[in-house]
Design a protein around this motif. Structure first.
Motif, mmCIF file in Angstrom:
data_model
loop_
_atom_site.group_PDB
_atom_site.id
_atom_site.type_symbol
_atom_site.label_atom_id
_atom_site.label_comp_id
_atom_site.label_asym_id
_atom_site.label_seq_id
_atom_site.Cartn_x
_atom_site.Cartn_y
_atom_site.Cartn_z
ATOM 1 N N PRO A 1 0.811 -1.112 -0.030
ATOM 2 C CA PRO A 1 0.198 0.162 -0.100
ATOM 3 C C PRO A 1 0.856 1.146 -0.037
ATOM 4 N N GLY A 2 0.489 2.121 -0.990
ATOM 5 C CA GLY A 2 1.225 3.514 -1.012
ATOM 6 C C GLY A 2 2.343 3.369 -2.050
ATOM 7 N N ASP B 1 -2.486 -3.153 -4.542
ATOM 8 C CA ASP B 1 -1.859 -3.468 -3.530
ATOM 9 C C ASP B 1 -1.593 -4.752 -2.818
ATOM 10 N N LEU C 1 1.653 -3.599 6.958
ATOM 11 C CA LEU C 1 0.823 -2.592 5.852
ATOM 12 C C LEU C 1 -0.381 -3.761 5.629
ATOM 13 N N GLN D 1 -3.988 1.012 -2.370
ATOM 14 C CA GLN D 1 -4.205 1.219 -0.905
ATOM 15 C C GLN D 1 -5.558 0.502 -0.473
ATOM 16 N N ARG E 1 -8.708 2.989 -0.238
ATOM 17 C CA ARG E 1 -8.534 4.361 -0.526
ATOM 18 C C ARG E 1 -8.573 4.696 -1.991
#
Length: 358
Positions: free
Chosen positions: A18-19, A66, A86, A209, A215
């Protein structure tokens, strides 16, 4: 390997916690570009737009880019790395597993470590090791050496789990099936729709995410404003020792899984019924499951604007949220068949009826 297996391998082996999904996003984009018009959001999600009827309803199908992983939070004086999880991890599956730390200078191999059992007290041996006591060993002798190799707080840490076909070649093992097979389903469905047309505009999405709060689904749904939402995500396989049918009902190789309930959404009744009618007409078996302890991207899709009829379709996968999981090729192929047939049924009048609850 055939083209589909090659694509699954490329997606599964790409790093993307994620991210920090850029590597897997590049893979998905490469496969989407020959099939669709490409769009992106500002967080890194990728969208393939494929128009059938230019003024037809907008159908959003989404898998998330992700995978669960870790983030470096601190380098100790001795050169070990402390980390943040995460996504959802269970401590017992983390110890002694290989990882790769993705620095600006390139990846470093490492190992999640803790005290060995030989020096634990009897009381400590009977407890699950707390993740706060774990660390990542990259073979550095000091903080200065680790930093000279490019390690910094915020670096992504990715499980090592290479793609492999098992003795039964339809049984596919890899890391990140949650949810790279969903990204592959998006690609294969857009390819299939190109063969026969469809009465709508399909948006095939790889969201970012998801594992830390859905998200990318929020941003892409706002960008697309869909009429229908279909999240493609993992079903928990229950066909293993110790798991009962009321815990997880899906079986590997048993066909696509319709998630009737999860912690973020209840399946839309009309869209569920339409999917079941299509499955029966196409001779595709459908399994049912629930997942009260988690959510999916449909949890964001269905509450956009005045509401979006949404469902979650997936594949039963063994050992999700670990370093390595197993899925069945037939489940994947049948899911593509079902998705393409369902989308071809989603014309303007059908979507109007679904939205009106008729």
């Amino acid at each position: 390997m055939d083209e589909t297996l090659t694509m699954l391998k490329d997606l599964a082996e790409a790093p993307g916690v994620p991210g920090q999904e850029s590597a897997v996003r590049r893979v998905m984009r490469r496969y989407l570009e020959p099939l669709s018009e490409i769009m992106v959001d500002n967080l890194g999600s990728v969208i393939g737009r494929k128009a059938g009827a230019a003024e037809g309803p907008k159908v959003m199908i989404a898998g998330h880019l992700d995978e669960i992983g870790f983030m470096v939070t601190r380098i100790t004086d001795e050169g070990f790395l402390k980390f943040q999880t995460l996504g959802g991890w269970w401590e017992q599956v983390m110890l002694a597993q290989r990882v790769e730390v993705y620095t600006r200078q390139g990846p470093l191999i490492g190992l999640i470590g803790s005290k060995p059992p030989h020096i634990l007290s009897p009381e400590e041996r009977n407890k699950v090791v707390d993740r706060k006591t774990m660390f990542i060993d990259i073979g550095a002798s000091s903080r200065a050496e680790a930093e000279s190799w490019g390690v910094r707080p915020g670096d992504a840490v990715v499980p090592v789990g290479p793609f492999a076909q098992m003795r039964n070649p339809d049984m596919l093992m890899a890391k990140a099936w949650d949810n790279r097979f969903g990204c592959a389903l998006v690609i294969e469905t857009l390819r299939r729709l190109g063969e026969g047309g469809h009465p709508n505009v399909v948006y095939g999405v790889g969201t970012v995410q998801e594992e830390v709060g859905l998200r990318g689904a929020a941003t892409t749904t706002n960008l697309i404003a869909p009429d229908i939402g279909i999240a493609l995500d993992t079903g928990i396989a229950g066909d293993m020792p110790g798991v009962g049918p009321d815990e997880a009902a899906g079986k590997v190789g048993g066909g696509p899984v319709l998630l009737i309930y999860d912690g973020s959404m209840i399946a839309h009744t009309g869209l569920r019924n339409l999917l079941l009618d299509v499955a029966e007409a196409e001779g595709i078996p459908v399994q049912f499951d629930k997942m009260p302890g988690g959510g999916t991207d449909a949890g964001r899709m269905h509450i956009f604007g005045g509401g979006v009829p949404s469902i979650v379709l997936g594949i039963a996968v063994r050992y999700i949220h670990t370093h390595t999981a197993i899925m069945h090729r037939r489940d994947f192929d049948q899911s593509v068949d079902l998705l393409a047939a369902l989308i071809r049924r989603l014309d303007a009048e059908t979507v109007r009826q679904l939205k009106a609850g008729e």
